[in-house]
Design a protein around this motif. Structure first.
Motif, PDB file in Angstrom:
ATOM      1  N   VAL A  24       0.840  -1.046   0.022  1.00  0.00           N
ATOM      2  CA  VAL A  24      -0.086  -0.094  -0.147  1.00  0.00           C
ATOM      3  C   VAL A  24       0.833   1.236  -0.151  1.00  0.00           C
ATOM      4  O   VAL A  24       1.655   1.419   0.764  1.00  0.00           O
ATOM      5  N   ALA A  25       0.710   2.213  -0.815  1.00  0.00           N
ATOM      6  CA  ALA A  25       1.634   3.227  -0.989  1.00  0.00           C
ATOM      7  C   ALA A  25       0.830   4.260  -0.249  1.00  0.00           C
ATOM      8  O   ALA A  25      -0.065   4.290   0.261  1.00  0.00           O
ATOM      9  N   ALA A  26       1.588   5.285   0.064  1.00  0.00           N
ATOM     10  CA  ALA A  26       1.238   6.374   1.250  1.00  0.00           C
ATOM     11  C   ALA A  26       0.334   7.152   0.412  1.00  0.00           C
ATOM     12  O   ALA A  26       0.326   7.451  -0.973  1.00  0.00           O
ATOM     13  N   GLY A  27      -0.996   7.430   1.033  1.00  0.00           N
ATOM     14  CA  GLY A  27      -1.891   8.052   0.479  1.00  0.00           C
ATOM     15  C   GLY A  27      -3.028   7.128  -0.269  1.00  0.00           C
ATOM     16  O   GLY A  27      -3.994   7.716  -0.915  1.00  0.00           O
ATOM     17  N   GLU A  28      -2.700   6.132  -0.564  1.00  0.00           N
ATOM     18  CA  GLU A  28      -3.428   5.334  -1.343  1.00  0.00           C
ATOM     19  C   GLU A  28      -4.503   4.592  -0.438  1.00  0.00           C
ATOM     20  O   GLU A  28      -4.447   4.593   0.769  1.00  0.00           O
ATOM     21  N   LYS A  29      -5.628   4.292  -1.256  1.00  0.00           N
ATOM     22  CA  LYS A  29      -6.590   3.507  -0.434  1.00  0.00           C
ATOM     23  C   LYS A  29      -6.686   2.218  -1.333  1.00  0.00           C
ATOM     24  O   LYS A  29      -7.280   2.325  -2.357  1.00  0.00           O
ATOM     25  N   VAL A  30      -6.527   1.144  -0.387  1.00  0.00           N
ATOM     26  CA  VAL A  30      -6.506  -0.212  -0.956  1.00  0.00           C
ATOM     27  C   VAL A  30      -7.395  -1.142  -0.172  1.00  0.00           C
ATOM     28  O   VAL A  30      -7.788  -1.233   0.723  1.00  0.00           O
ATOM     29  N   ALA A  31      -8.291  -1.945  -1.047  1.00  0.00           N
ATOM     30  CA  ALA A  31      -9.179  -2.693  -0.596  1.00  0.00           C
ATOM     31  C   ALA A  31      -8.709  -4.189  -0.455  1.00  0.00           C
ATOM     32  O   ALA A  31      -8.087  -4.626  -1.643  1.00  0.00           O
ATOM     33  N   LEU A  32      -9.014  -4.788   0.218  1.00  0.00           N
ATOM     34  CA  LEU A  32      -8.859  -6.462   0.061  1.00  0.00           C
ATOM     35  C   LEU A  32     -10.070  -7.097   0.359  1.00  0.00           C
ATOM     36  O   LEU A  32     -10.899  -7.150   1.527  1.00  0.00           O
ATOM     37  N   ILE A  33     -10.561  -7.766  -0.592  1.00  0.00           N
ATOM     38  CA  ILE A  33     -12.059  -8.241  -0.597  1.00  0.00           C
ATOM     39  C   ILE A  33     -12.005  -9.734  -0.965  1.00  0.00           C
ATOM     40  O   ILE A  33     -10.824 -10.173  -1.188  1.00  0.00           O
ATOM     41  N   GLY A  34     -13.016 -10.349  -0.746  1.00  0.00           N
ATOM     42  CA  GLY A  34     -13.004 -11.625  -0.704  1.00  0.00           C
ATOM     43  C   GLY A  34     -14.216 -12.442   0.070  1.00  0.00           C
ATOM     44  O   GLY A  34     -14.787 -11.667   0.723  1.00  0.00           O
ATOM     45  N   ALA A  35     -14.198 -13.747   0.041  1.00  0.00           N
ATOM     46  CA  ALA A  35     -15.449 -14.329   0.420  1.00  0.00           C
ATOM     47  C   ALA A  35     -15.109 -14.491   2.105  1.00  0.00           C
ATOM     48  O   ALA A  35     -14.064 -14.362   2.236  1.00  0.00           O
ATOM     49  N   ASN A  36     -16.175 -14.863   2.694  1.00  0.00           N
ATOM     50  CA  ASN A  36     -15.903 -15.434   4.081  1.00  0.00           C
ATOM     51  C   ASN A  36     -15.044 -16.292   4.496  1.00  0.00           C
ATOM     52  O   ASN A  36     -14.984 -17.352   3.374  1.00  0.00           O
ATOM     53  N   GLY A  37     -14.100 -16.230   5.243  1.00  0.00           N
ATOM     54  CA  GLY A  37     -12.997 -17.262   5.315  1.00  0.00           C
ATOM     55  C   GLY A  37     -11.890 -17.402   4.355  1.00  0.00           C
ATOM     56  O   GLY A  37     -11.264 -18.180   4.373  1.00  0.00           O
ATOM     57  N   ALA A  38     -11.762 -16.325   3.508  1.00  0.00           N
ATOM     58  CA  ALA A  38     -10.841 -16.333   2.599  1.00  0.00           C
ATOM     59  C   ALA A  38      -9.400 -15.844   3.133  1.00  0.00           C
ATOM     60  O   ALA A  38      -8.338 -16.022   2.645  1.00  0.00           O
ATOM     61  N   GLY A  39      -9.337 -15.486   4.508  1.00  0.00           N
ATOM     62  CA  GLY A  39      -8.224 -15.105   4.996  1.00  0.00           C
ATOM     63  C   GLY A  39      -8.091 -13.453   5.269  1.00  0.00           C
ATOM     64  O   GLY A  39      -6.777 -13.158   5.493  1.00  0.00           O
ATOM     65  N   LYS A  40      -8.983 -12.690   4.788  1.00  0.00           N
ATOM     66  CA  LYS A  40      -8.860 -11.079   5.006  1.00  0.00           C
ATOM     67  C   LYS A  40      -8.418 -10.858   6.481  1.00  0.00           C
ATOM     68  O   LYS A  40      -7.567 -10.037   6.640  1.00  0.00           O
ATOM     69  N   THR A  41      -9.500 -11.270   7.205  1.00  0.00           N
ATOM     70  CA  THR A  41      -9.370 -10.650   8.696  1.00  0.00           C
ATOM     71  C   THR A  41      -7.750 -11.146   9.211  1.00  0.00           C
ATOM     72  O   THR A  41      -7.405 -10.699  10.021  1.00  0.00           O
ATOM     73  N   SER A  42      -7.509 -12.499   8.918  1.00  0.00           N
ATOM     74  CA  SER A  42      -6.220 -13.086   9.419  1.00  0.00           C
ATOM     75  C   SER A  42      -5.165 -12.184   9.247  1.00  0.00           C
ATOM     76  O   SER A  42      -4.174 -11.943   9.728  1.00  0.00           O
ATOM     77  N   THR A  43      -5.307 -11.754   7.975  1.00  0.00           N
ATOM     78  CA  THR A  43      -4.205 -10.982   7.041  1.00  0.00           C
ATOM     79  C   THR A  43      -4.033  -9.626   7.875  1.00  0.00           C
ATOM     80  O   THR A  43      -2.947  -9.316   8.478  1.00  0.00           O
ATOM     81  N   LEU A  44      -5.017  -8.905   8.172  1.00  0.00           N
ATOM     82  CA  LEU A  44      -5.040  -7.451   8.809  1.00  0.00           C
ATOM     83  C   LEU A  44      -4.434  -7.917  10.357  1.00  0.00           C
ATOM     84  O   LEU A  44      -3.730  -7.217  10.778  1.00  0.00           O
ATOM     85  N   LYS A  45      -4.854  -8.807  10.940  1.00  0.00           N
ATOM     86  CA  LYS A  45      -4.600  -9.327  12.190  1.00  0.00           C
ATOM     87  C   LYS A  45      -3.053  -9.478  12.356  1.00  0.00           C
ATOM     88  O   LYS A  45      -2.380  -9.156  13.326  1.00  0.00           O
ATOM     89  N   ALA A  46      -2.625 -10.282  11.256  1.00  0.00           N
ATOM     90  CA  ALA A  46      -1.112 -10.732  11.432  1.00  0.00           C
ATOM     91  C   ALA A  46      -0.294  -9.300  11.166  1.00  0.00           C
ATOM     92  O   ALA A  46       0.650  -9.146  11.748  1.00  0.00           O
ATOM     93  N   ILE A  47      -0.970  -8.308  10.174  1.00  0.00           N
ATOM     94  CA  ILE A  47       0.002  -7.181   9.911  1.00  0.00           C
ATOM     95  C   ILE A  47       0.028  -6.489  11.247  1.00  0.00           C
ATOM     96  O   ILE A  47       0.945  -5.821  11.611  1.00  0.00           O
ATOM     97  N   ALA A  48      -1.213  -6.380  12.249  1.00  0.00           N
ATOM     98  CA  ALA A  48      -1.280  -5.488  13.426  1.00  0.00           C
ATOM     99  C   ALA A  48      -0.611  -6.411  14.649  1.00  0.00           C
ATOM    100  O   ALA A  48      -0.724  -6.067  15.725  1.00  0.00           O
ATOM    101  N   ARG A  49       0.049  -7.600  14.232  1.00  0.00           N
ATOM    102  CA  ARG A  49       0.689  -8.283  15.373  1.00  0.00           C
ATOM    103  C   ARG A  49      -0.453  -8.995  16.241  1.00  0.00           C
ATOM    104  O   ARG A  49       0.151  -9.165  17.319  1.00  0.00           O
ATOM    105  N   MET A  50      -1.397  -8.994  16.235  1.00  0.00           N
ATOM    106  CA  MET A  50      -2.576  -9.804  16.960  1.00  0.00           C
ATOM    107  C   MET A  50      -2.433 -11.235  16.610  1.00  0.00           C
ATOM    108  O   MET A  50      -2.963 -11.712  17.552  1.00  0.00           O
ATOM    109  N   LEU A  51      -1.788 -11.774  15.591  1.00  0.00           N
ATOM    110  CA  LEU A  51      -1.626 -13.091  15.368  1.00  0.00           C
ATOM    111  C   LEU A  51      -0.054 -13.414  15.277  1.00  0.00           C
ATOM    112  O   LEU A  51       0.423 -12.545  14.367  1.00  0.00           O
ATOM    113  N   PRO A  52       0.282 -14.535  15.357  1.00  0.00           N
ATOM    114  CA  PRO A  52       1.584 -14.846  14.911  1.00  0.00           C
ATOM    115  C   PRO A  52       1.509 -15.337  13.639  1.00  0.00           C
ATOM    116  O   PRO A  52       0.497 -15.954  13.257  1.00  0.00           O
TER     117      PRO A  52
END
Lengths: 233, 307
Positions: A24-52
């Protein structure tokens, strides 16, 4: 701003995210889309270090994959978690103050609270109420306002439309748009693909833990496969 | 002398002590969902540490209240260190373990601390010197001593301070946020481990004060004194609604009063069959009643959380 490479997340042997790259570049707006269970939330949580997780995550060029989770907010990363995660027993005002926990510039914090109230007038009316007594949409506003209180450079939003009435969804997305206009970089996870792509510049499509497509929003909105799978056409 | 008013006064004194100890249980439960059964032992360590310190300082010829204060100022940091260490080595490694593991560990820590105290201080009862004025004042037909007044006032000041800390400071806000949702608190930049350590240290400091109060009030200290006191304070916390600060205070005071009234009247009510030493029964009778009829306690509430 944010560079993710080879990110993997496992839940006790089950791979939720199977090595994805995204940036994601500075100032950019990026969407991460996909079906339920595709791993989107896990990706965000991993970036925020909420998940190993395994793989590399760089925020403004610095590796954060091993940073302490509570240190990320000081580096300019804020997450509006799935299900909002407001502190139900704290007042709206206290929730906002928790958002500024990493800051010590008292005068600026008070000014920012007023700024959040200007952006989200509903919160001002509810300032002394405990957040648990608010409606879902109002709680989402608390979660967004709270995240803004850290003065993030990049804001990660996890399903901000979840469980909200259509009118409330519009209100919340107007707020997100306004936040982006002020120069905050966005990474938005949404199941409502049309909504997310209409707001963002670019999108990633996730399926079964992998990124299957990456393109500017307009191209994704025109893509027949995306239309069939995620836009319900 | 009016026995009713007298027992209310005694109950308030005892209840103040229970309340201070119950706060330690309830704060840790609020944040970790852990019942720290070793907390009573921290009270005992506070009492015995103060006793030893006072014994060593006795030849210096300080006035009594100064000696008690000195003992307290030594006992507080010792107890804080004990609380900090126990959390660090016994509970933190089990943070993500099933709930039963830390609970059993807490019982284990309680036994270990008690045995260590027995090795250090021996099996005997120690007399806590009468350093504080105990001359009774007459009050509404009952007697109240300076020591009792000091205990109630000190407890009141400490509880007011704690309420202020938890509700009005940045650290207190972080404690409440952590209690509710540690993962999100961490997102806000809260170092959750430090908040948890602080909670144990804070509870242990209150326990140290309570320990000195008990020892001074009964003029006695003993390596096993923390066990029953800990159970009673735990009962008080459950009575008030565990996890709730106001509940711990209310529960402590109520339990103290119930127990004192029971001790005062049980002899008459049973025609002398049961004596006042049966008062302990009432604390646990209360615990059973609460668990059966109002498990969330008097001030416990079901909050709609994490919508």
């Amino acid at each position: 701003m944010l560079e993710v490479a080879g990110l993997q997340v496992h839940y006790g042997g089950i791979a939720a995210v199977k090595g994805i790259d995204l940036h994601v570049a500075a100032g950019e707006k990026v969407a991460l889309i996909g079906a339920n269970g595709a791993g989107k939330t896990s990706t965000l949580k991993a970036i925020a270090r909420m998940l190993p997780a395994r793989g590399s995550v760089k925020l403004q060029g610095e590796d954060i994959a091993h940073a302490a989770p509570h240190a990320l907010v000081r580096r300019g990363l804020a997450l509006v978690p799935e299900g909002r995660g407001v502190f139900a027993r704290l007042s709206v005002l206290e929730n906002l103050e928790m958002g500024a926990y990493s800051r010590t510039d008292r005068a600026q914090i008070l000014a920012d609270i007023e700024r959040v109230f200007a952006l989200l007038p509903r919160l001002k009316e509810r300032a002394t109420q405990t957040a648990g007594t608010l409606s879902g949409g109002e709680q989402q506003m608390v979660a967004i306002g709270r995240a803004l209180m850290s003065r993030p450079r990049i804001l990660l939003l996890d399903e901000p439309s979840m469980g909200l009435s259509p009118i409330m969804v519009d209100t919340v997305f107007d707020v997100i748009r306004e936040v982006a206009r002020e120069g905050v970089t966005l990474l938005l996870v949404e199941q409502n693909a049309r909504l997310a792509l209409s707001l963002c510049d670019r999108g990633y499509v996730m399926d079964s833990g992998r990124v299957t497509l990456e393109a500017p929003s307009a191209a994704l909105l025109d893509n027949p496969a995306v239309r069939a799978a995620y836009l319900g056409e | 002398m009016d026995i009713f008013i007298q027992q209310i006064i005694n109950g308030l004194v005892l209840g103040s002590i229970y309340a201070l100890v119950a706060l330690g249980y309830t704060m840790v439960y609020g944040i970790l969902g852990l019942i720290n059964f070793a907390h009573g032992e921290v009270v005992m360590i506070g009492a015995l540490t103060a006793l030893t310190a006072i014994g060593l300082l006795l030849p210096a010829g300080l006035p009594g209240p100064m000696l008690v204060l000195a003992g307290l100022l030594i006992a507080i940091p010792v107890c804080m260190a004990v609380g900090f260490t126990v959390e660090r080595i016994a509970y933190r490694p089990l943070r993500h373990a099933p709930r039963l593991a830390p609970l059993i560990t807490a019982i284990g820590v309680s036994i270990v601390l008690q045995q260590l105290a027995m090795i250090g201080w021996g099996r005997n009862y120690h007399t806590f010197p009468a350093l504080l004025p105990t001359a009774p004042h007459q009050f509404a037909g009952a007697a109240i001593t300076d020591l009792q007044i000091i205990i109630v006032l000190t407890a009141a000041v400490l509880m007011a301070g704690l309420v202020w800390l938890v509700n009005r400071t940045r650290l207190g806000r972080a404690m409440r946020a952590t209690a509710e949702n540690p993962a999100v608190a961490r997102l806000m930049g809260v170092d959750v481990d430090r908040v948890i350590s602080f909670t144990f240290v804070l509870g242990s400091a209150l326990a140290a004060v309570a320990g000195v109060m008990v020892a001074a009030n009964y003029s006695i200290a003993h390596y096993a004194m923390g066990f029953m006191l800990g159970l009673k304070a735990f009962t008080a916390a459950v009575l008030g609604g565990i996890g709730n600060l106001g509940g711990a205070m209310l529960g402590g005071l109520l339990l103290g009063i119930i127990e004192s009234l029971a001790a005062g009247y049980i002899g008459d009510l049973t025609g002398g069959f049961l004596g006042s030493h049966y008062k302990d029964v009432f604390a646990f009778f209360v615990l059973i009643l609460v668990l059966v009829f109002r498990p969330s306690g008097l001030m416990g509430e079901k909050v709609a959380e994490r919508a």
